[in-house]
Design a protein around this motif. Structure first.
Motif, mmCIF file in Angstrom:
data_model
loop_
_atom_site.group_PDB
_atom_site.id
_atom_site.type_symbol
_atom_site.label_atom_id
_atom_site.label_comp_id
_atom_site.label_asym_id
_atom_site.label_seq_id
_atom_site.Cartn_x
_atom_site.Cartn_y
_atom_site.Cartn_z
ATOM 1 N N ALA A 121 0.829 -1.207 0.000
ATOM 2 C CA ALA A 121 0.000 0.000 0.000
ATOM 3 C C ALA A 121 0.864 1.257 0.000
ATOM 4 O O ALA A 121 0.551 2.239 -0.689
ATOM 5 C CB ALA A 121 -0.931 -0.013 1.211
ATOM 6 N N GLU A 122 1.963 1.221 0.722
ATOM 7 C CA GLU A 122 2.872 2.372 0.739
ATOM 8 C C GLU A 122 3.531 2.571 -0.624
ATOM 9 O O GLU A 122 3.704 3.709 -1.084
ATOM 10 C CB GLU A 122 3.918 2.183 1.827
ATOM 11 N N HIS A 123 3.891 1.465 -1.285
ATOM 12 C CA HIS A 123 4.489 1.580 -2.624
ATOM 13 C C HIS A 123 3.492 2.193 -3.613
ATOM 14 O O HIS A 123 3.868 3.037 -4.440
ATOM 15 C CB HIS A 123 4.927 0.204 -3.135
ATOM 16 N N ILE A 124 2.249 1.742 -3.544
ATOM 17 C CA ILE A 124 1.244 2.271 -4.469
ATOM 18 C C ILE A 124 1.015 3.756 -4.215
ATOM 19 O O ILE A 124 0.964 4.569 -5.155
ATOM 20 C CB ILE A 124 -0.074 1.490 -4.332
ATOM 21 N N ALA A 125 0.873 4.124 -2.945
ATOM 22 C CA ALA A 125 0.645 5.532 -2.601
ATOM 23 C C ALA A 125 1.792 6.408 -3.082
ATOM 24 O O ALA A 125 1.580 7.524 -3.564
ATOM 25 C CB ALA A 125 0.451 5.681 -1.096
ATOM 26 N N ALA A 126 3.018 5.899 -2.964
ATOM 27 C CA ALA A 126 4.191 6.678 -3.369
ATOM 28 C C ALA A 126 4.288 6.836 -4.877
ATOM 29 O O ALA A 126 4.937 7.767 -5.361
ATOM 30 C CB ALA A 126 5.460 6.017 -2.833
ATOM 31 N N ALA A 127 3.635 5.951 -5.610
ATOM 32 C CA ALA A 127 3.777 5.943 -7.069
ATOM 33 C C ALA A 127 2.729 6.787 -7.788
ATOM 34 O O ALA A 127 2.794 6.916 -9.009
ATOM 35 C CB ALA A 127 3.705 4.504 -7.584
ATOM 36 N N GLN A 128 1.773 7.330 -7.052
ATOM 37 C CA GLN A 128 0.718 8.093 -7.714
ATOM 38 C C GLN A 128 0.422 9.380 -6.954
ATOM 39 O O GLN A 128 0.637 9.473 -5.740
ATOM 40 C CB GLN A 128 -0.548 7.246 -7.860
ATOM 41 N N ASP A 129 -0.082 10.356 -7.669
ATOM 42 C CA ASP A 129 -0.415 11.648 -7.069
ATOM 43 C C ASP A 129 -1.796 11.651 -6.428
ATOM 44 O O ASP A 129 -2.060 12.417 -5.499
ATOM 45 C CB ASP A 129 -0.355 12.752 -8.130
ATOM 46 N N GLU A 130 -2.696 10.801 -6.905
ATOM 47 C CA GLU A 130 -4.057 10.762 -6.398
ATOM 48 C C GLU A 130 -4.114 10.125 -5.006
ATOM 49 O O GLU A 130 -3.307 9.242 -4.688
ATOM 50 C CB GLU A 130 -4.947 9.968 -7.357
ATOM 51 N N PRO A 131 -5.063 10.532 -4.151
ATOM 52 C CA PRO A 131 -5.220 9.921 -2.822
ATOM 53 C C PRO A 131 -5.485 8.422 -2.945
ATOM 54 O O PRO A 131 -6.158 7.966 -3.867
ATOM 55 C CB PRO A 131 -6.429 10.657 -2.234
ATOM 56 N N PHE A 132 -4.967 7.684 -1.984
ATOM 57 C CA PHE A 132 -5.061 6.228 -2.024
ATOM 58 C C PHE A 132 -5.395 5.714 -0.635
ATOM 59 O O PHE A 132 -4.744 6.082 0.354
ATOM 60 C CB PHE A 132 -3.735 5.631 -2.516
ATOM 61 N N GLU A 133 -6.414 4.846 -0.552
ATOM 62 C CA GLU A 133 -6.859 4.289 0.723
ATOM 63 C C GLU A 133 -6.613 2.780 0.769
ATOM 64 O O GLU A 133 -6.560 2.119 -0.270
ATOM 65 C CB GLU A 133 -8.350 4.571 0.922
ATOM 66 N N TYR A 134 -6.524 2.273 1.984
ATOM 67 C CA TYR A 134 -6.172 0.857 2.178
ATOM 68 C C TYR A 134 -6.862 0.317 3.418
ATOM 69 O O TYR A 134 -6.907 0.968 4.467
ATOM 70 C CB TYR A 134 -4.649 0.743 2.318
ATOM 71 N N ALA A 135 -7.426 -0.888 3.289
ATOM 72 C CA ALA A 135 -8.003 -1.629 4.418
ATOM 73 C C ALA A 135 -7.474 -3.054 4.384
ATOM 74 O O ALA A 135 -7.182 -3.590 3.315
ATOM 75 C CB ALA A 135 -9.531 -1.639 4.341
ATOM 76 N N ASN A 136 -7.346 -3.679 5.566
ATOM 77 C CA ASN A 136 -6.848 -5.048 5.662
ATOM 78 C C ASN A 136 -7.746 -5.819 6.618
ATOM 79 O O ASN A 136 -7.777 -5.538 7.821
ATOM 80 C CB ASN A 136 -5.396 -5.056 6.150
ATOM 81 N N LEU A 137 -8.487 -6.787 6.092
ATOM 82 C CA LEU A 137 -9.448 -7.568 6.871
ATOM 83 C C LEU A 137 -8.922 -8.953 7.240
ATOM 84 O O LEU A 137 -9.643 -9.744 7.844
ATOM 85 C CB LEU A 137 -10.753 -7.728 6.076
ATOM 86 N N ALA A 138 -7.677 -9.256 6.894
ATOM 87 C CA ALA A 138 -7.142 -10.615 7.050
ATOM 88 C C ALA A 138 -7.066 -11.032 8.509
ATOM 89 O O ALA A 138 -6.762 -10.225 9.393
ATOM 90 C CB ALA A 138 -5.770 -10.708 6.404
ATOM 91 N N ILE A 139 -7.308 -12.315 8.742
ATOM 92 C CA ILE A 139 -7.257 -12.918 10.078
ATOM 93 C C ILE A 139 -6.476 -14.224 10.000
ATOM 94 O O ILE A 139 -6.769 -15.087 9.153
ATOM 95 C CB ILE A 139 -8.667 -13.223 10.625
ATOM 96 N N ARG A 140 -5.526 -14.385 10.881
ATOM 97 C CA ARG A 140 -4.695 -15.591 10.906
ATOM 98 C C ARG A 140 -5.527 -16.864 11.104
ATOM 99 O O ARG A 140 -6.604 -16.836 11.711
ATOM 100 C CB ARG A 140 -3.664 -15.475 12.032
ATOM 101 N N SER A 141 -5.036 -17.959 10.570
ATOM 102 C CA SER A 141 -5.546 -19.324 10.764
ATOM 103 C C SER A 141 -6.804 -19.664 9.974
ATOM 104 O O SER A 141 -7.227 -20.820 9.973
ATOM 105 C CB SER A 141 -5.822 -19.612 12.256
ATOM 106 N N LEU A 142 -7.409 -18.691 9.303
ATOM 107 C CA LEU A 142 -8.660 -18.990 8.613
ATOM 108 C C LEU A 142 -8.447 -19.855 7.379
ATOM 109 O O LEU A 142 -7.453 -19.737 6.678
ATOM 110 C CB LEU A 142 -9.367 -17.701 8.208
ATOM 111 N N ARG A 143 -9.437 -20.712 7.123
ATOM 112 C CA ARG A 143 -9.485 -21.484 5.898
ATOM 113 C C ARG A 143 -10.166 -20.632 4.826
ATOM 114 O O ARG A 143 -10.800 -19.623 5.118
ATOM 115 C CB ARG A 143 -10.260 -22.772 6.107
ATOM 116 N N VAL A 144 -10.061 -21.080 3.570
ATOM 117 C CA VAL A 144 -10.557 -20.254 2.473
ATOM 118 C C VAL A 144 -12.067 -20.043 2.561
ATOM 119 O O VAL A 144 -12.569 -18.935 2.311
ATOM 120 C CB VAL A 144 -10.154 -20.855 1.111
#
Length: 262
Positions: A38-61
């Motif tokens: 997310a930091e790489h993407i934000a650094a590569a563009q001038d437009e505002p960039f948002e990021y969310a992370n919903l991942a949880i350890r141990s979960l199956r697909v």
């Protein structure tokens, strides 16, 4: 690698790899490749960039699909990472048909909405831990399932089995399952390259010098230590049926603006 695009909002779903386990920030919290990407993407563009992370350890697909997928779509991302499956295949009796259906539906539904979807597959796990060679066939089946789902739906795929760097033990944490800070750093660079961001062409270059190889007695001792510290507790949790991801909340449940750092 694709052409450079500008993204408005990135949402990451998955298990411990996407949550960022074993890549610690200065406060001891988990950082991980998705945060770094997310930091790489934000650094590569001038437009505002948002990021969310919903991942949880141990979960199956199927649990990722049930508990994270619709929530991710409701955040209206234009970039979505969907990863998982290792927890399925290292557990007893993986349901490969269900895995294939879950990936097909998640990749396909998101793609139909115009969302750029990306994912990855594992390298041969034989080098990772004492049980790696026993898990190899299952991981290869998982990889084939993810490759097929990506090909069928147009999802972008990082195939770590094609890069020698991915099996360098210096990129992996001592638990023999997760990347360390360097592994997460390289994953973020690899995904940045996959998304067409300049400056990451050499992410897969070999590290300086060969990795240290333990002699036979050291390896026996290391394998025993791994069994006591990592495999035993994991097995114990499974035997008493501790719910997957119990007590863990998403670290970044709502999209937040990512500050440009360089």
């Amino acid at each position: 690698m694709i052409g450079v695009s500008t993204y408005r909002r990135y949402v990451a779903i998955g298990d411990s790899a996407t949550e960022g386990l074993q890549d610690f920030d200065q406060n001891g919290a988990y950082r991980g490749w998705a945060d770094r990407l997310a930091e790489h993407i934000a650094a590569a563009q001038d437009e505002p960039f948002e990021y969310a992370n919903l991942a949880i350890r141990s979960l199956r697909v199927h649990e990722i699909r049930q508990t994270q997928y619709e929530a991710a779509l409701s955040l209206e991302p234009d970039l979505l990472s969907i990863t998982g499956g290792v927890n399925d295949v290292i557990g007893p009796c993986p349901d490969y048909g269900q895995l294939a259906a879950d990936f097909d539906v998640m990749f396909g539904t998101a793609a139909d909405r115009g969302i750029t979807v990306f994912t990855f597959v594992m390298p041969d796990p034989t080098f990772l831990n004492p049980l790696g060679r026993y898990a190899r066939r299952r991981v290869m089946i998982l990889n084939d399932i993810v490759r097929a789902a990506a090909a069928n739906t147009g999802a972008l795929l990082l195939d770590l089995s094609q890069f020698e760097l991915a099996t360098d033990p210096r990129l992996w944490y001592e638990d023999g399952l997760h990347g360390n800070w360097l592994g997460h750093t390289k994953m973020a660079e690899a995904f940045a390259h996959l998304l067409g961001i300049d400056g990451f062409d050499h992410w897969a270059d070999p590290l300086p010098g060969p990795p240290r190889r333990p002699h036979a007695l050291e390896k026996i001792g290391a394998d025993l230590d791994w069994a006591v510290r990592w495999f035993g507790p994991w097995l114990g949790r499974g035997m008493v049926h501790v719910p997957h991801g119990k007590g863990v909340l998403p670290k970044r449940p709502l999209p937040e603006l990512v500050q440009r750092t360089h």
